[in-house]
Design a protein around this motif. Structure first.
Motif, mmCIF file in Angstrom:
data_model
loop_
_atom_site.group_PDB
_atom_site.id
_atom_site.type_symbol
_atom_site.label_atom_id
_atom_site.label_comp_id
_atom_site.label_asym_id
_atom_site.label_seq_id
_atom_site.Cartn_x
_atom_site.Cartn_y
_atom_site.Cartn_z
ATOM 1 N N ASP A 1 37.131 25.365 40.864
ATOM 2 C CA ASP A 1 36.675 26.649 40.341
ATOM 3 C C ASP A 1 35.148 26.675 40.396
ATOM 4 O O ASP A 1 34.490 25.800 39.826
ATOM 5 C CB ASP A 1 37.166 26.799 38.899
ATOM 6 N N ASP B 1 48.702 30.315 34.995
ATOM 7 C CA ASP B 1 47.394 30.736 34.494
ATOM 8 C C ASP B 1 46.434 31.055 35.643
ATOM 9 O O ASP B 1 45.604 31.954 35.526
ATOM 10 C CB ASP B 1 46.808 29.684 33.553
ATOM 11 N N ARG C 1 44.679 34.711 36.276
ATOM 12 C CA ARG C 1 43.233 34.873 36.414
ATOM 13 C C ARG C 1 42.880 35.640 37.688
ATOM 14 O O ARG C 1 41.997 36.496 37.678
ATOM 15 C CB ARG C 1 42.552 33.502 36.434
ATOM 16 N N SER D 1 43.665 39.298 37.268
ATOM 17 C CA SER D 1 42.660 39.921 36.412
ATOM 18 C C SER D 1 41.350 40.151 37.162
ATOM 19 O O SER D 1 40.710 41.199 37.022
ATOM 20 C CB SER D 1 42.415 39.040 35.177
#
Length: 384
Positions: free
Chosen positions: A144, A359, A363, A366
């Motif tokens: 990330d 998750d 993400r 979103s």
């Protein structure tokens, strides 16, 4: 690990020879095939190769079976894998002052997560990462990237025989960041790799992902999503080098663009060598242009040196909203703005749902919603 193969020189006219020697990769002028789409002036001096001690902040969550250590550059090279194929990757190895080694041994019961964050584009950061996956291991790794940075890195994956590896690489920088990366993936006998790449942030992102096979039976899926806003340059290049028989590759990237001077580049190269009999490969790139003023370049390439293959093909599409899809949704009472949102989510969802980590999927959905809100949420800004 899979034994290294003695590979012939790369025959592709679309790709240079790999080398750790920086001087083997002359400083580009912008006329070279591998650089002609990249706005060199926006690289913030990375091509000068000025040494720097700056670094990104690393945070990790590692389950049992995953370990992080620091090794020397010579130790990293000795592990093997694909050497740099362009000057920025070679400079990253030369200037990183060593490498971070992520070792995977066994079946992980949770994803190994590494978050890299930067605080300023004013300092150049060089990176060198090696991921070594033991034979018959099974793992998911999530990288990330957030914050601001001017960052060039070389990431090498050496995947052992029979291993299964999923990589989720999320690039979600602030709008001023510059990021150049080479991902080199060496696939062992009967190993399977799925490499997910999601590029949302940054002023300029140039990502090169290169694959070779260290034995027959290897399988690779390269899956990507990118979403460019006004002024962003997001460039993705893949080179799949079928260096062993009965191997498989599938490349599927989808992009959306919105805003003035939003620019995306996708270059897909597949080389099928004479020894690569019985292989199966396909590459596809689809782009959805949401507004005027955006540009998508898409170039699929296939080079075939043997006639004994199971299958090979490529496809590329670039277009605006599908009027039939919008009409279908609106005829069922969905307002135009919501219909456009649903079409874009449907466009991306096929790739996102394959991640299998809830998750991370949430993400990404979103983040895409945030991107859409700027234009699709404003009907007057969307090109009909």
């Amino acid at each position: 690990m899979a034994a290294a193969l003695e590979l012939d020189h790369v025959q592709s006219h679309l790709h240079p020879e790999p080398s750790y020697d920086v001087e083997a990769h002359p400083k580009p002028t912008g006329l070279e095939e591998i650089w002609r789409f990249t706005p060199l002036k926006r690289l913030r001096g990375l091509l000068d190769g000025t040494p720097s001690d700056a670094s990104l902040e690393w945070k990790d969550e590692l389950p049992t079976g995953a370990t992080l250590t620091t090794i020397t550059t010579d130790e990293a090279k000795a592990i093997g894998g694909i050497a740099p194929l362009d000057r920025l990757a070679a400079l990253a190895v030369q200037n990183a002052g060593g490498a971070t080694l992520l070792s995977i041994d066994g079946e992980l019961d949770a994803p190994a997560r590494i978050r890299l964050s930067g605080t300023s584009v004013e300092q150049t950061v060089w990176g060198h990462v090696v991921v070594k996956v033991a034979p018959f291991s099974k793992a998911t790794i999530a990288f990330d990237h957030v914050g601001s940075a001017t960052y060039a890195t070389n990431v090498t994956y050496v995947v052992g025989d029979g291993a299964q590896l999923d990589v989720v690489n999320l690039v979600d920088w602030e709008d001023d960041a510059v990021h150049a990366v080479q991902n080199g993936i060496s696939v062992g006998r009967d190993a399977a790799v799925r490499f997910f790449e999601f590029t949302l942030g940054g002023d300029l992102v140039r990502s090169s992902t290169n694959v070779d096979y260290r034995g027959p039976g290897g399988s690779v899926d390269l899956l990507g999503i990118y979403f460019a806003d006004a002024g962003q340059h997001l460039e993705h290049r893949q080179f799949v080098d079928h260096t062993a028989p009965r191997t498989r590759s599938n490349v599927e990237y989808k992009g959306a663009l919105q805003g003035q001077d939003a620019h995306t580049v996708w270059i897909g190269n597949v080389l099928i060598r004479k020894v690569a009999e019985g292989i199966d490969t396909f590459e596809q790139n689809d782009n959805l242009v949401l507004t005027d003023g955006a540009r998508a370049d898409s170039v699929p390439n296939l080079e075939i040196e043997t006639g004994d293959i199971a299958g090979a093909g490529h496809a590329s599409t670039t277009g605006r909203f599908d009027d039939e899809h919008l009409f279908y949704l609106q005829s069922r009472g969905i307002d135009p703005t919501e219909a456009k949102r649903l079409v874009v989510h449907g466009f991306f969802n096929d790739i996102i749902r394959r991640i299998g980590v809830e998750d991370l999927q949430e993400r990404l959905l979103s983040a895409i919603e945030d991107e859409l809100a700027a234009v699709v949420g404003n009907p007057a800004a969307v090109t009909e």
